[in-house]
Write a protein that holds these residues in place. Structure first.
Motif, PDB file in Angstrom:
ATOM      1  N   TYR A  86      21.884  19.825  16.536  1.00 60.38           N
ATOM      2  CA  TYR A  86      23.212  20.034  16.314  1.00 60.38           C
ATOM      3  C   TYR A  86      24.265  19.056  16.338  1.00 60.38           C
ATOM      4  CZ  TYR A  86      22.573  24.910  18.655  1.00 60.38           C
ATOM      5  OH  TYR A  86      22.208  26.170  18.731  1.00 60.38           O
ATOM      6  N   ALA A  87      23.528  17.820  16.654  1.00 62.19           N
ATOM      7  CA  ALA A  87      24.169  16.432  16.235  1.00 62.19           C
ATOM      8  C   ALA A  87      24.290  16.172  14.898  1.00 62.19           C
ATOM      9  CB  ALA A  87      23.476  15.361  17.222  1.00 62.19           C
ATOM     10  N   THR A  88      23.366  16.682  14.096  1.00 66.10           N
ATOM     11  CA  THR A  88      23.353  16.310  12.575  1.00 66.10           C
ATOM     12  C   THR A  88      23.510  17.505  12.016  1.00 66.10           C
ATOM     13  OG1 THR A  88      20.948  16.422  12.790  1.00 66.10           O
ATOM     14  CG2 THR A  88      22.052  14.062  13.143  1.00 66.10           C
ATOM     15  N   PRO A  89      24.759  18.104  11.677  1.00 66.73           N
ATOM     16  CA  PRO A  89      24.764  19.200  10.875  1.00 66.73           C
ATOM     17  C   PRO A  89      24.153  19.375   9.596  1.00 66.73           C
ATOM     18  CG  PRO A  89      26.799  18.722  11.943  1.00 66.73           C
ATOM     19  CD  PRO A  89      25.936  17.449  12.178  1.00 66.73           C
ATOM     20  N   SER A  90      24.188  18.293   8.790  1.00 64.09           N
ATOM     21  CA  SER A  90      23.596  18.177   7.631  1.00 64.09           C
ATOM     22  C   SER A  90      22.238  18.330   7.517  1.00 64.09           C
ATOM     23  CB  SER A  90      24.136  16.750   6.793  1.00 64.09           C
ATOM     24  OG  SER A  90      23.468  15.891   7.530  1.00 64.09           O
ATOM     25  N   ALA A  91      21.613  18.172   8.509  1.00 66.36           N
ATOM     26  CA  ALA A  91      20.031  18.257   8.305  1.00 66.36           C
ATOM     27  C   ALA A  91      19.588  19.885   8.985  1.00 66.36           C
ATOM     28  CB  ALA A  91      19.324  17.272   9.472  1.00 66.36           C
ATOM     29  N   ILE A  92      20.909  20.496   9.433  1.00 66.13           N
ATOM     30  CA  ILE A  92      20.196  21.817   9.720  1.00 66.13           C
ATOM     31  C   ILE A  92      19.838  22.660   8.578  1.00 66.13           C
ATOM     32  CG2 ILE A  92      21.125  24.020  10.838  1.00 66.13           C
ATOM     33  CD1 ILE A  92      22.688  22.215  12.940  1.00 66.13           C
ATOM     34  N   SER A  93      18.916  23.595   8.625  1.00 63.76           N
ATOM     35  CA  SER A  93      18.817  24.531   7.744  1.00 63.76           C
ATOM     36  C   SER A  93      18.451  25.783   8.301  1.00 63.76           C
ATOM     37  CB  SER A  93      17.240  24.065   6.930  1.00 63.76           C
ATOM     38  OG  SER A  93      17.006  25.302   6.152  1.00 63.76           O
ATOM     39  N   PHE A  94      19.376  26.637   7.512  1.00 64.79           N
ATOM     40  CA  PHE A  94      19.570  28.129   8.234  1.00 64.79           C
ATOM     41  C   PHE A  94      19.766  29.046   7.171  1.00 64.79           C
ATOM     42  CE2 PHE A  94      21.850  31.463  10.410  1.00 64.79           C
ATOM     43  CZ  PHE A  94      21.021  31.814  11.365  1.00 64.79           C
ATOM     44  N   PRO A  95      18.527  29.386   6.259  1.00 66.58           N
ATOM     45  CA  PRO A  95      18.565  30.213   5.097  1.00 66.58           C
ATOM     46  C   PRO A  95      19.192  31.828   5.291  1.00 66.58           C
ATOM     47  CG  PRO A  95      16.306  29.771   5.577  1.00 66.58           C
ATOM     48  CD  PRO A  95      17.154  28.716   6.614  1.00 66.58           C
ATOM     49  N   GLU A  96      19.005  32.095   6.761  1.00 70.52           N
ATOM     50  CA  GLU A  96      19.170  33.479   7.148  1.00 70.52           C
ATOM     51  C   GLU A  96      20.427  33.926   7.006  1.00 70.52           C
ATOM     52  OE1 GLU A  96      17.518  31.527   8.958  1.00 70.52           O
ATOM     53  OE2 GLU A  96      15.465  32.262   9.168  1.00 70.52           O
ATOM     54  N   ILE A  97      21.360  32.805   6.720  1.00 72.50           N
ATOM     55  CA  ILE A  97      22.697  33.126   6.596  1.00 72.50           C
ATOM     56  C   ILE A  97      23.166  33.898   5.231  1.00 72.50           C
ATOM     57  CG2 ILE A  97      23.470  30.941   5.423  1.00 72.50           C
ATOM     58  CD1 ILE A  97      26.002  31.025   7.046  1.00 72.50           C
ATOM     59  N   ASN A  98      22.322  33.639   4.327  1.00 75.47           N
ATOM     60  CA  ASN A  98      22.698  34.189   2.953  1.00 75.47           C
ATOM     61  C   ASN A  98      22.184  35.781   3.266  1.00 75.47           C
ATOM     62  OD1 ASN A  98      23.485  32.028   1.746  1.00 75.47           O
ATOM     63  ND2 ASN A  98      21.315  31.320   1.443  1.00 75.47           N
ATOM     64  N   THR A  99      21.262  35.937   3.871  1.00 79.51           N
ATOM     65  CA  THR A  99      20.697  37.429   3.987  1.00 79.51           C
ATOM     66  C   THR A  99      21.741  38.150   4.681  1.00 79.51           C
ATOM     67  OG1 THR A  99      18.544  36.594   4.313  1.00 79.51           O
ATOM     68  CG2 THR A  99      18.852  38.920   4.787  1.00 79.51           C
TER      69      THR A  99
END
Length: 159
Positions: A73-86
């Motif tokens: 959570y400290a580095t939001p740019s590094a988070i990958s959450f592809p499920e959001i598109n679904t």
């Protein structure tokens, strides 16, 4: 938009949901709080129903906390959450995504069909009443014809 979403997520109390209108859009906010200190914001047009918007936010935050470690959570740019598109694709049509809205839509469609059926039954009933009236009139005319024919035939006897 990012200033707006940050501001409303900070001003929403933990564990609370709220909707804020801005111009032609509505921002739906769910501040989950808790150990994760997560908040979700979705911006929709004013016609998008509230219930599916908050349902989407709840599911997204649940899925996010299950799949993304809290340490990232400290580095939001590094988070990958592809499920959001679904999720976003699924919730494009809120009637299909929200079970209660889907049932309500089916009920509305059934109600329309029932009204049409009742109207057609009433029209058939009126037609049956017309046929009964015509039948009664025909019966009365045939009785009159019979009486008239009997009078006519009584004066002329064949011997």
């Amino acid at each position: 938009m990012s200033f707006f979403t940050k501001t409303i997520s900070e001003r929403t109390p933990q564990g609370q949901r709220q909707s804020v209108q801005e111009n032609n859009y509505t921002a739906h906010v769910y501040n989950r709080g808790g150990a994760e200190q997560l908040a979700g914001v979705i911006i929709t047009d004013q016609e998008y129903p509230i219930r599916p918007a908050f349902s989407l936010l709840t599911k997204l935050l649940d899925d996010f906390t299950a799949k993304v470690p809290q340490s990232s959570y400290a580095t939001p740019s590094a988070i990958s959450f592809p499920e959001i598109n679904t999720y976003l694709q699924k919730y494009q049509d809120p009637r299909q995504a929200d079970a209660i809205m889907k049932v309500q839509q089916e009920l509305d469609e059934t109600k329309i069909v029932l009204h049409k059926t009742i109207e057609s039954v009433l029209q058939r009933g009126e037609k049956i009443n017309d046929l009964v009236d015509r039948s009664n009139a025909l019966s009365a005319q045939s009785k009159m014809f019979y009486k008239t024919a009997k009078k006519q035939n009584s004066c002329c006897l064949i011997m």
